[in-house]
Enzyme design. Sequence first.
Site, PDB file in Angstrom:
ATOM      1  CG  HIS A  14      43.691  47.617   5.336  1.00 51.63           C
ATOM      2  ND1 HIS A  14      44.142  47.478   6.621  1.00 51.63           N
ATOM      3  CD2 HIS A  14      43.105  48.856   5.297  1.00 51.63           C
ATOM      4  CE1 HIS A  14      43.865  48.572   7.316  1.00 51.63           C
ATOM      5  NE2 HIS A  14      43.226  49.426   6.540  1.00 51.63           N
ATOM      6  CG  HIS A  48      52.129  45.863  10.020  1.00 54.26           C
ATOM      7  ND1 HIS A  48      52.347  47.204  10.197  1.00 54.26           N
ATOM      8  CD2 HIS A  48      50.812  45.652  10.202  1.00 54.26           C
ATOM      9  CE1 HIS A  48      51.195  47.777  10.485  1.00 54.26           C
ATOM     10  NE2 HIS A  48      50.242  46.865  10.481  1.00 54.26           N
ATOM     11  CG  ASP A  93      44.660  40.838   9.650  1.00 52.14           C
ATOM     12  OD1 ASP A  93      43.585  41.068  10.207  1.00 52.14           O
ATOM     13  OD2 ASP A  93      45.331  41.702   9.078  1.00 52.14           O
TER      14      ASP A  93
HETATM   15  C1  LIG Z   1      51.264  44.084   5.037  1.00 47.83           C
HETATM   16  C2  LIG Z   1      52.002  44.242   3.733  1.00 47.83           C
HETATM   17  C3  LIG Z   1      51.009  44.712   2.641  1.00 47.83           C
HETATM   18  C4  LIG Z   1      53.092  45.316   3.908  1.00 47.83           C
HETATM   19  O1  LIG Z   1      53.656  45.526   2.672  1.00 47.83           O
HETATM   20  P1  LIG Z   1      54.883  46.492   2.419  1.00 47.83           P
HETATM   21  O2  LIG Z   1      55.195  47.332   3.608  1.00 47.83           O
HETATM   22  O3  LIG Z   1      54.606  47.212   1.149  1.00 47.83           O
HETATM   23  O4  LIG Z   1      56.082  45.489   2.270  1.00 47.83           O
HETATM   24  P2  LIG Z   1      56.599  44.897   0.904  1.00 47.83           P
HETATM   25  O5  LIG Z   1      55.492  44.332   0.089  1.00 47.83           O
HETATM   26  O6  LIG Z   1      57.490  45.938   0.264  1.00 47.83           O
HETATM   27  O7  LIG Z   1      57.488  43.715   1.430  1.00 47.83           O
HETATM   28  C5  LIG Z   1      58.897  43.800   1.720  1.00 47.83           C
HETATM   29  C6  LIG Z   1      59.522  42.480   1.327  1.00 47.83           C
HETATM   30  O8  LIG Z   1      58.943  41.413   2.110  1.00 47.83           O
HETATM   31  C7  LIG Z   1      58.214  40.515   1.272  1.00 47.83           C
HETATM   32  N1  LIG Z   1      56.943  40.241   1.930  1.00 47.83           N
HETATM   33  C8  LIG Z   1      56.161  41.134   2.610  1.00 47.83           C
HETATM   34  N2  LIG Z   1      55.108  40.515   3.140  1.00 47.83           N
HETATM   35  C9  LIG Z   1      55.199  39.220   2.772  1.00 47.83           C
HETATM   36  C10 LIG Z   1      54.392  38.100   3.026  1.00 47.83           C
HETATM   37  N3  LIG Z   1      53.299  38.204   3.749  1.00 47.83           N
HETATM   38  N4  LIG Z   1      54.774  36.933   2.498  1.00 47.83           N
HETATM   39  C11 LIG Z   1      55.917  36.828   1.772  1.00 47.83           C
HETATM   40  N5  LIG Z   1      56.750  37.860   1.507  1.00 47.83           N
HETATM   41  C12 LIG Z   1      56.384  39.055   2.009  1.00 47.83           C
HETATM   42  C13 LIG Z   1      58.015  41.226  -0.048  1.00 47.83           C
HETATM   43  O9  LIG Z   1      57.910  40.325  -1.131  1.00 47.83           O
HETATM   44  C14 LIG Z   1      59.267  42.067  -0.107  1.00 47.83           C
HETATM   45  O10 LIG Z   1      60.334  41.215  -0.464  1.00 47.83           O
HETATM   46  P3  LIG Z   1      61.453  41.735  -1.520  1.00 47.83           P
HETATM   47  O11 LIG Z   1      62.147  42.851  -0.818  1.00 47.83           O
HETATM   48  O12 LIG Z   1      62.317  40.545  -1.792  1.00 47.83           O
HETATM   49  O13 LIG Z   1      60.704  42.201  -2.739  1.00 47.83           O
HETATM   50  C15 LIG Z   1      52.681  42.925   3.310  1.00 47.83           C
HETATM   51  O14 LIG Z   1      53.570  42.492   4.319  1.00 47.83           O
HETATM   52  C16 LIG Z   1      51.654  41.820   2.983  1.00 47.83           C
HETATM   53  O15 LIG Z   1      51.173  41.749   1.869  1.00 47.83           O
HETATM   54  N6  LIG Z   1      51.315  40.964   3.989  1.00 47.83           N
HETATM   55  C17 LIG Z   1      50.310  39.950   3.782  1.00 47.83           C
HETATM   56  C18 LIG Z   1      48.929  40.554   3.927  1.00 47.83           C
HETATM   57  C19 LIG Z   1      48.599  40.872   5.362  1.00 47.83           C
HETATM   58  O16 LIG Z   1      48.767  40.049   6.240  1.00 47.83           O
HETATM   59  N7  LIG Z   1      48.081  42.080   5.552  1.00 47.83           N
HETATM   60  C20 LIG Z   1      47.601  42.496   6.863  1.00 47.83           C
HETATM   61  C21 LIG Z   1      48.349  43.643   7.382  1.00 47.83           C
HETATM   62  S1  LIG Z   1      47.816  44.010   9.044  1.00 47.83           S
END
Ligand SMILES: CC(C)(COP(=O)(O)OP(=O)(O)OC[C@H]1O[C@@H](n2cnc3c(N)ncnc32)[C@H](O)[C@@H]1OP(=O)(O)O)[C@@H](O)C(=O)NCCC(=O)NCCS
Length: 428
Positions: free
Chosen positions: A267, A306, A362
């Site tokens: 987050h 996101h 971010d």
């Molecule tokens: C923001 C976040 C938590 C959203 O997560 P979410 O909605 O639960 O999405 P998921 O984790 O289910 O991701 C969907 C797919 O994309 C991939 N993915 C998502 N974010 C990714 C990232 N930053 N890098 C690599 N792969 C990513 C996941 O591995 C998943 O792949 P799969 O379908 O092959 O398993 C996630 O994108 C993330 O961890 N981002 C990095 C942290 C970040 O920048 N957070 C700030 C948010 S403002």
Amino acid sequence: MADTLTITDNRTGKQYEIPIQDGTIRAMDLRQIKVKPDEFGMMTYDPAFMNTAACKSRITFIDGDKGILLYRGYPIEQLAEHSDFLETSYLILFGELPTETQLAEWSRDITMHTMLHENIKKFLEGFRYDAHPMGMFLSAVGALSTFYPDAKNIFDAESRRLQMVRLIAKVPGIAAYVYRHNIGRPFVLPDNELSFSGNFLNMLFKMTELRYKPHPVLERALDVLFILHADHEQNCSTSVMRNIGSTHVDPYSALAGAAAALYGPLHGGANEAVLRMLNEIGSMQNIPAFIKRVKAGEERLMGFGHRVYKSYDPRAKIIKRMADLVFEVTGKNPLLEMALELERIALEDEYFVSRRLYPNVDFYSGLIYQAMGFPLDMFPVLFAIPRTAGWMAQWEEMLTDPEQKIARPRQIYTGSAPRDYAAREKRR
Ligand SMILES: CC(C)(COP(=O)(O)OP(=O)(O)OC[C@H]1O[C@@H](n2cnc3c(N)ncnc32)[C@H](O)[C@@H]1OP(=O)(O)O)[C@@H](O)C(=O)NCCC(=O)NCCS
């Protein structure tokens, strides 16, 4: 014809008409679906709230496919261009842009509450020299509840307004004291002649000069970053604010919980994680190997992806432009080239394109903060300052919503069936 969803229960052959409103059905309407009258009834299962609306809100609108973000109907791009943080926080909290008089009164109220009780300083001094700023920040915010026991009057609108003012006014001071504690410098009193962001810079960076003069470009850049981070509808920390607030605890305690949620690297801690990731990658030639590891699921490309945005985060676009202005003053952040290259590759690579992973807020904000002289572990605190306005607006909306009650999700129990207690010597 009324908007309804017809559900046929194949177990009983019975049909149910479930009303549809705002593209949503009420989970409670599913309870009537049961085989026997004494059954609990149908529930929905939605881990991580992927498809569940927990409230109605008039504050922030996001269209994740189109990359649109509105505060109270106003596009974020227009607010970032024309507004300032205090005006935007008024808008978020009270629903309308303030008139001249309202803004003057709001700004005066905020400046009248910037001072911190001396014991907050003592409290902060108790932390180790290397304590993480976010741990200190959320503890200090929680501690404020003991300084303002009147905050318990959560059903008194005047009292709620006072706590909003206090919190928005005091969080920059707490953040600045946390920073000064870590670097061993004396705390700086607020200068109420300065703007909200200017005064924050003053409390952070003032040395021996009689009067601190913030650089206008950095002051404005920080203010714009504050506008961009002020609210983001029902994200994790905001949901925590609403959840804790639904127990009717005071807003300081609820906000400490929200800040704790923001601390996590998935987050608000992501801006810090982005810089650590860039440092770890180290150089341009290591980028392809890093991307390979990300695609193999061994790493995450921090600052990408996101839950709601499935296109370019509109805030990231504004921040990218802001970065150019800041770097003209501070000199370019050497990590920028790597960030741009990561973005270039990711926007073309099938892995990221098919998953609709784009830079989020971010990805670039940390580069600006670092260029402005903030240590990495201050980044989540810089997110928490403006988000305080959003948290308070959402808290107020939750408390005054007659449909809301104490938040209490259900579960699907997957544990043992009832069994008898076994004496210790008989256990294996
Ligand atoms: C923001 C976040 C938590 C959203 O997560 P979410 O909605 O639960 O999405 P998921 O984790 O289910 O991701 C969907 C797919 O994309 C991939 N993915 C998502 N974010 C990714 C990232 N930053 N890098 C690599 N792969 C990513 C996941 O591995 C998943 O792949 P799969 O379908 O092959 O398993 C996630 O994108 C993330 O961890 N981002 C990095 C942290 C970040 O920048 N957070 C700030 C948010 S403002």
